[in-house]
Design an enzyme around this catalytic site. Structure first.
Site, PDB file in Angstrom:
ATOM      1  N   GLY A   1       2.287   2.489   5.353  1.00 33.10           N
ATOM      2  CA  GLY A   1       3.398   1.597   5.700  1.00 33.10           C
ATOM      3  C   GLY A   1       4.147   2.074   6.923  1.00 33.10           C
ATOM      4  O   GLY A   1       4.527   1.276   7.802  1.00 33.10           O
TER       5      GLY A   1
ATOM      6  N   GLU B   1       5.689  -3.374   0.886  1.00 33.98           N
ATOM      7  CA  GLU B   1       5.799  -3.042  -0.541  1.00 33.98           C
ATOM      8  C   GLU B   1       4.972  -1.792  -0.733  1.00 33.98           C
ATOM      9  O   GLU B   1       3.749  -1.829  -0.723  1.00 33.98           O
ATOM     10  CB  GLU B   1       5.301  -4.212  -1.400  1.00 33.98           C
TER      11      GLU B   1
ATOM     12  N   GLY C   1       0.823  -1.199   0.000  1.00 37.55           N
ATOM     13  CA  GLY C   1       0.000   0.000   0.000  1.00 37.55           C
ATOM     14  C   GLY C   1       0.855   1.245   0.000  1.00 37.55           C
ATOM     15  O   GLY C   1       2.024   1.225  -0.413  1.00 37.55           O
ATOM     16  N   SER C   2       0.303   2.332   0.488  1.00 44.19           N
ATOM     17  CA  SER C   2       0.990   3.616   0.431  1.00 44.19           C
ATOM     18  C   SER C   2       2.113   3.698   1.455  1.00 44.19           C
ATOM     19  O   SER C   2       2.112   3.003   2.481  1.00 44.19           O
ATOM     20  CB  SER C   2      -0.002   4.747   0.686  1.00 44.19           C
ATOM     21  N   THR C   3       3.063   4.580   1.181  1.00 42.27           N
ATOM     22  CA  THR C   3       4.189   4.770   2.097  1.00 42.27           C
ATOM     23  C   THR C   3       3.713   5.303   3.442  1.00 42.27           C
ATOM     24  O   THR C   3       4.215   4.883   4.494  1.00 42.27           O
ATOM     25  CB  THR C   3       5.213   5.727   1.469  1.00 42.27           C
TER      26      THR C   3
END
Length: 455
Positions: A212, A229, A207-209
């Site tokens: 994360g 990821e 997903g998105s940073t």
């Protein structure tokens, strides 16, 4: 869309309700986690049994692919052709890990005072947190190696794709022993409870940073290892020796696959200044052949964006680029259709200071940046925060030389988006860490133990 007790799936092409899913309660989550922990004790014992069942899962997934593809298109928005492709590569992922071999144990270097063995053992219960853009494949990229390695898995899908992920999990559950694979539904609170559950020994997230980073903080509370990821603003670099027409045509299709909602899709092209016109002419010609529409309709090649927030974000980037003087072909909102539709857009006259170049669009917009010195391009890219994927186009030896200098998890030469389940996949820097795919994908779900015997 959701209520306190239900997740409501909306077709992004029609804005009609597809169905509803009950949110998993804390008590239900706890029961599922305990069942997964119990099932782990027997599931871990026989690799050949596990792999035989994974092969059966692969077959069953393909057998039911027509119905799964239709549900995926209704809930996610992609074309039926793309949905069928996602089911196919998901089944292939299962088949790959059903036959992969790796060493569970090796002998340590010899010593006169001890005999030692190095063992690689499954962790236990794995939490697999899955996004909405490729919900079936990105789930399979986690659960196939995790199950093959001997772990049990709890899946948490993005709220908006709960129906199709739930259906695939039910298909696999019909083959796997009870408790080996299960699913929990809900929003961030459910995800947090899953990550912090005492039974969970590993978290794998795509997903998105931003999310994360939050997951890393949550997992730190229980010292739970994570694989992340995350986002990628993936560049394509064309050298002077590149076949401009071929590269432009390929990148046009690749950039707008799944309506551009793909972490490793090319998000921008760096083109020699004297070749920009030729590149854009071919790119626009290919773009003009794309058919935007409901993914369930015959002939559709580009479906809607998945949700209104993503549509508004991409349109906002285009509006700012236009206000800053960019030359934009396409990119208009399609108001004759009820869903989240827009035209694919090619953006010229921008540089690395432009938001549409700096930030991942994750949608139907593709900027082209003119350059004169490729070393400056590589240096700039390596200084930026993302490092998921990249591609270099040109004479093979020269392109490989440039590719070797790029800081990214995977760099392609004369292609892009070429995912293979046999190869490790993942990012560096703000694009995450850990790997999925290939033998590295299995080892990401194993822990190392040493048994040392004094002589």
């Amino acid at each position: 869309m959701s209520t306190d007790n239900e997740l409501i799936s909306i077709n992004p092409a029609t804005l009609e309700e597809v169905g509803r899913t009950a949110v998993t309660t804390p008590a239900e989550l706890d029961a599922k986690a305990v069942a997964a922990q119990s099932a782990f004790q027997s599931w871990r014992t026989s690799r050949s049994t596990r792999q035989g069942l994974l092969a059966a899962c692969s077959y069953e997934l393909m057998r039911q692919s027509t119905a799964i593809s239709a549900l995926l298109t209704a809930e996610q928005g992609k074309s039926l052709t793309d949905s069928s492709g996602e089911v196919w590569i998901s089944a292939r992922c299962l088949a790959h890990f059903a036959r992969l071999d790796w060493a569970d144990e090796s002998q340590a270097p010899a010593s006169p005072i001890r005999d030692a063995r190095i063992q690689h053992r499954p962790l236990g219960v794995v939490a697999a947190i899955v996004p909405w853009n490729f919900p079936i494949f990105l789930m399979m990229a986690k659960i196939a190696p995790a199950l093959a390695a001997g772990n049990t898995v709890l899946v948490k899908p993005a709220e908006s794709v709960s129906l199709v992920v739930g259906e695939v999990v039910r298909i696999l559950q019909s083959i796997l022993p009870e408790g080996v694979l299960d699913i929990v539904y809900g929003g961030p609170d459910t995800g947090k409870a899953l990550i912090e559950h005492a039974a969970v020994r590993k978290v794998s997230f795509t997903g998105s940073t931003g999310v994360g980073k939050a997951i890393m903080k949550q997992a730190a509370e229980t010292i739970t290892p994570v694989t992340l990821e995350l986002g990628g603003n993936d560049p394509a670099i064309l050298l002077d020796s590149a076949d401009i027409n071929y590269a432009a045509g390929f990148l046009a299709h690749s950039a707008f696959f799944n309506s551009g909602q793909m972490c490793i899709a090319p998000k921008r092209a760096y083109v020699p200044a004297d070749k920009v016109d030729a590149f854009c002419a071919t790119f626009e010609a290919v773009m003009s052949t794309m058919v935007v529409g409901d993914g369930a309709a015959a002939g559709t090649t580009v479906g809607p964006l998945h949700n209104s927030a993503q549509l508004e974000y991409v349109q906002g980037l285009l509006d700012k680029a236009r206000a800053d003087g960019a030359d934009i072909t396409g990119g208009n909102r399609i108001t004759t259709l009820p869903g989240y539709f827009m035209e694919p857009a090619l953006v010229r006259g921008v540089d690395d200071s432009s938001d549409i170049v700096k930030f991942e669009q994750f949608g139907l917009a593709f900027p082209v940046v003119a350059y004169t010195n490729v070393d400056d391009v590589v240096s700039l890219l390596n200084s930026q925060e993302f490092g998921l994927g990249a591609s270099v186009w040109g004479e093979q030896a020269a392109a490989v030389e440039v590719a070797e200098q790029i800081d990214a998890g995977q760099v392609w030469v004369n292609t892009h988006n070429a995912l293979e389940v046999e190869l490790p996949f993942g990012g560096v820097k703000s694009s995450g860490f850990g790997r999925e795919g290939g033998e590295a994908g299995v080892h990401d779900f194993l822990e190392t133990r040493v048994v040392s015997v004094k002589l």
